[in-house]
Design a protein around this motif. Sequence first.
Motif, short mmCIF file in Angstrom:
data_model
loop_
_atom_site.label_atom_id
_atom_site.label_comp_id
_atom_site.label_asym_id
_atom_site.label_seq_id
_atom_site.Cartn_x
_atom_site.Cartn_y
_atom_site.Cartn_z
N GLY B 103 29.34 -42.76 54.20
CA GLY B 103 28.46 -41.92 54.25
C GLY B 103 28.23 -40.69 53.05
N ALA B 104 28.54 -41.12 51.85
CA ALA B 104 28.10 -40.33 50.70
C ALA B 104 26.52 -40.23 50.60
CB ALA B 104 28.78 -40.49 49.46
N SER B 105 26.20 -39.11 50.18
CA SER B 105 24.70 -39.00 50.06
C SER B 105 24.37 -39.10 48.50
CB SER B 105 24.17 -37.74 50.54
OG SER B 105 24.55 -36.56 50.06
N ALA B 106 25.42 -38.83 48.04
CA ALA B 106 25.00 -39.07 46.09
C ALA B 106 26.06 -39.25 45.52
CB ALA B 106 24.14 -37.68 45.85
N PHE B 107 26.00 -39.98 44.27
CA PHE B 107 27.11 -40.33 43.51
C PHE B 107 26.81 -39.74 42.01
CE2 PHE B 107 27.56 -43.56 46.60
CZ PHE B 107 28.53 -43.30 46.97
N VAL B 108 27.71 -39.10 41.30
CA VAL B 108 27.51 -38.67 40.17
C VAL B 108 28.78 -39.25 39.08
CG1 VAL B 108 27.36 -36.81 38.47
CG2 VAL B 108 26.31 -36.55 40.73
N PHE B 109 28.44 -39.77 38.22
CA PHE B 109 29.52 -40.13 37.26
C PHE B 109 29.34 -39.60 36.05
CE2 PHE B 109 29.19 -43.69 40.00
CZ PHE B 109 30.53 -44.11 40.48
N PHE B 110 30.60 -38.96 35.56
CA PHE B 110 30.35 -38.05 34.25
C PHE B 110 31.76 -38.28 33.48
CE2 PHE B 110 33.80 -35.33 35.54
CZ PHE B 110 33.97 -35.26 36.89
N ASP B 111 31.29 -38.15 32.19
CA ASP B 111 32.40 -38.27 31.05
C ASP B 111 33.34 -37.05 31.03
OD1 ASP B 111 31.91 -40.69 29.26
OD2 ASP B 111 29.92 -39.52 28.85
N SER B 112 34.67 -37.18 31.30
CA SER B 112 35.58 -36.11 31.38
C SER B 112 36.38 -36.38 30.17
CB SER B 112 36.19 -36.18 32.53
OG SER B 112 37.09 -37.31 32.92
N LEU B 113 37.26 -35.29 29.81
CA LEU B 113 38.21 -35.16 28.78
C LEU B 113 38.85 -36.40 28.49
CD1 LEU B 113 38.72 -31.23 28.51
CD2 LEU B 113 37.15 -32.80 27.35
N TRP B 114 39.69 -36.66 29.63
CA TRP B 114 40.66 -37.91 29.87
C TRP B 114 40.00 -39.22 30.15
CZ3 TRP B 114 45.35 -35.01 32.12
CH2 TRP B 114 45.92 -33.86 31.46
N THR B 115 38.79 -39.29 30.06
CA THR B 115 38.14 -40.36 30.49
C THR B 115 38.27 -41.73 29.30
OG1 THR B 115 36.25 -39.69 31.70
CG2 THR B 115 35.93 -41.59 30.60
N VAL B 116 38.63 -42.89 29.78
CA VAL B 116 39.16 -43.93 28.74
C VAL B 116 37.87 -44.62 28.94
CG1 VAL B 116 40.47 -45.88 28.47
CG2 VAL B 116 41.52 -43.89 29.31
N ALA B 117 37.36 -45.15 29.96
CA ALA B 117 35.95 -45.84 29.85
C ALA B 117 34.67 -44.97 29.38
CB ALA B 117 35.52 -46.22 31.54
N LYS B 118 33.96 -45.64 28.66
CA LYS B 118 32.70 -45.13 28.14
C LYS B 118 31.52 -45.91 28.52
CE LYS B 118 34.57 -41.62 25.95
NZ LYS B 118 34.17 -39.99 26.36
N TRP B 119 30.55 -45.09 28.69
CA TRP B 119 29.17 -46.11 29.03
C TRP B 119 28.43 -45.86 27.82
CZ3 TRP B 119 26.96 -44.61 34.39
CH2 TRP B 119 27.53 -45.22 35.82
N ALA B 120 28.29 -46.98 27.04
CA ALA B 120 27.32 -46.72 25.82
C ALA B 120 25.92 -46.05 26.23
CB ALA B 120 27.14 -48.10 25.19
N PRO B 121 25.40 -45.32 25.27
CA PRO B 121 23.98 -44.91 25.88
C PRO B 121 23.02 -45.81 26.11
CG PRO B 121 24.88 -43.60 23.76
CD PRO B 121 25.91 -44.69 24.28
N ASN B 122 22.91 -46.94 25.38
CA ASN B 122 22.07 -47.78 25.60
C ASN B 122 22.15 -48.78 26.69
OD1 ASN B 122 24.38 -49.13 24.30
ND2 ASN B 122 23.04 -50.65 23.16
#
Lengths: 250, 250
Positions: B103-122
């Motif tokens: 039932g979620a109405s929205a999802f946000v993924f964000f870079d956090s300080l201890w995030t290991v995974a990165k989404w390359a900008p491209n």
Amino acid sequence: MQRYFLNAPIDARVGQTFTIDGDTVKHWVKVMRAQPGDAAEFVTDAHQVVIATLQSTTGQTAVAKITAVTTPQVELPVPVTIACGLSKGDKPEQIVQRGTELGASAFVFFDSLWTVAKWAPNKRERKLARLAKIAQGAAEQSHRTMIPTVQYEADLTSVLAHVTYDQGVVAWEESAKQGESSRLVQTLKHMTAPQRLLAIFGPEGGLAPQEVAQLEAAGVTPVGLGPRIMRAETAPLYLLSSVSFWCELV
Amino acid sequence: MQRYFLNAPIDARVGQTFTIDGDTVKHWVKVMRAQPGDAAEFVTDAHQVVIATLQSTTGQTAVAKITAVTTPQVELPVPVTIACGLSKGDKPEQIVQRGTELGASAFVFFDSLWTVAKWAPNKRERKLARLAKIAQGAAEQSHRTMIPTVQYEADLTSVLAHVTYDQGVVAWEESAKQGESSRLVQTLKHMTAPQRLLAIFGPEGGLAPQEVAQLEAAGVTPVGLGPRIMRAETAPLYLLSSVSFWCELV
């Protein structure tokens, strides 16, 4: 801190030592490269958690010395058995892994009328062993003090005969469609620790109406889990989260 | 019955016809082999559900005729935005798929300080497009009447600036360790539909203490989700199930 389950009883008092072997040594010493003096948590067969430091290791066995003993309360006050019609692919694995994180105390997989997936009799033991291993890993990661059991039953009749429970519920989409929205709450309201809840779920295709009728005749309550349709492997997670929310947070 | 979301507005009255194209035609006519007279459900941009029968198709487009119009209540009364620190592998996909079912109405993924995974900008746009497609598929399967949105934010500050919400909570293990067990319940008790809840979760390694401090300073409440440790992709499912249980069943 890394957590392991001990298979044999120990003298759980500060200053005592105990010997570990098998997969636990392999993981702690070889994978995690523990050195003498490094600490880990060990869960005893009495659901206590001891912190112990590595004293020495041969690579096959290791001796650890207890520095602290605790009895954390991390198990659901109302133990829940999750019984699911056999589902396809890695769904049983997902149910066991996440269901363990969410506090289930036992899992039962059974052949139901509309089950598409089948466990060939000669593969059953191997599948159960694999699920038991997943339950152990998830119990360690989620800092449980018990490892949920995993069993197979040939049909619903066997489930009802072989599972010990005080209250039973069956997740039924038709309940949700009819706007039923309070039977799960009513069931939980009438339970007191340590009464046991049996929660039954269909496979992908759902339970057959005659199976739901059989369950109702046996005193199991059909419950809706909200108005959205969940996949077979998601519904047990909803139920376990709800039991935790109701029994541990409200 | 198969369910599809319509991208363009239609005249949602019984007897009216409308034209569909793209993936919807491909799935309904080619994959599901719909024949003239076969029915499916279509969700309008006004969150109504119409049942319509196939009239004719060119293979590229199809004309359907409305036989019934309904306005089912299947969305959480308190809309929930799930904001997660970027996690590795297919965890974002799992969060979106199961979170949509729950039932979620929205999802946000964000870079956090201890995030290991990165989404390359491209690669960000492609990843968001893939997650949006997963959200649509899960919304169709779970019979939602809206497709959750999926967005990316560079950090927590951007999350707080760009997400609209009335109450915010952050899942924090330390809260649980300190035995905190009622702030989520208190928060939900003080919300009335259609107030919006923002629920924030760390990546695998958790949020850094200064991030939790920043959130607290912004009025976001740290909440415990029970005494067991859940993986990054399981905690949002616990929260969504609890919101449904509290708002739709209790």
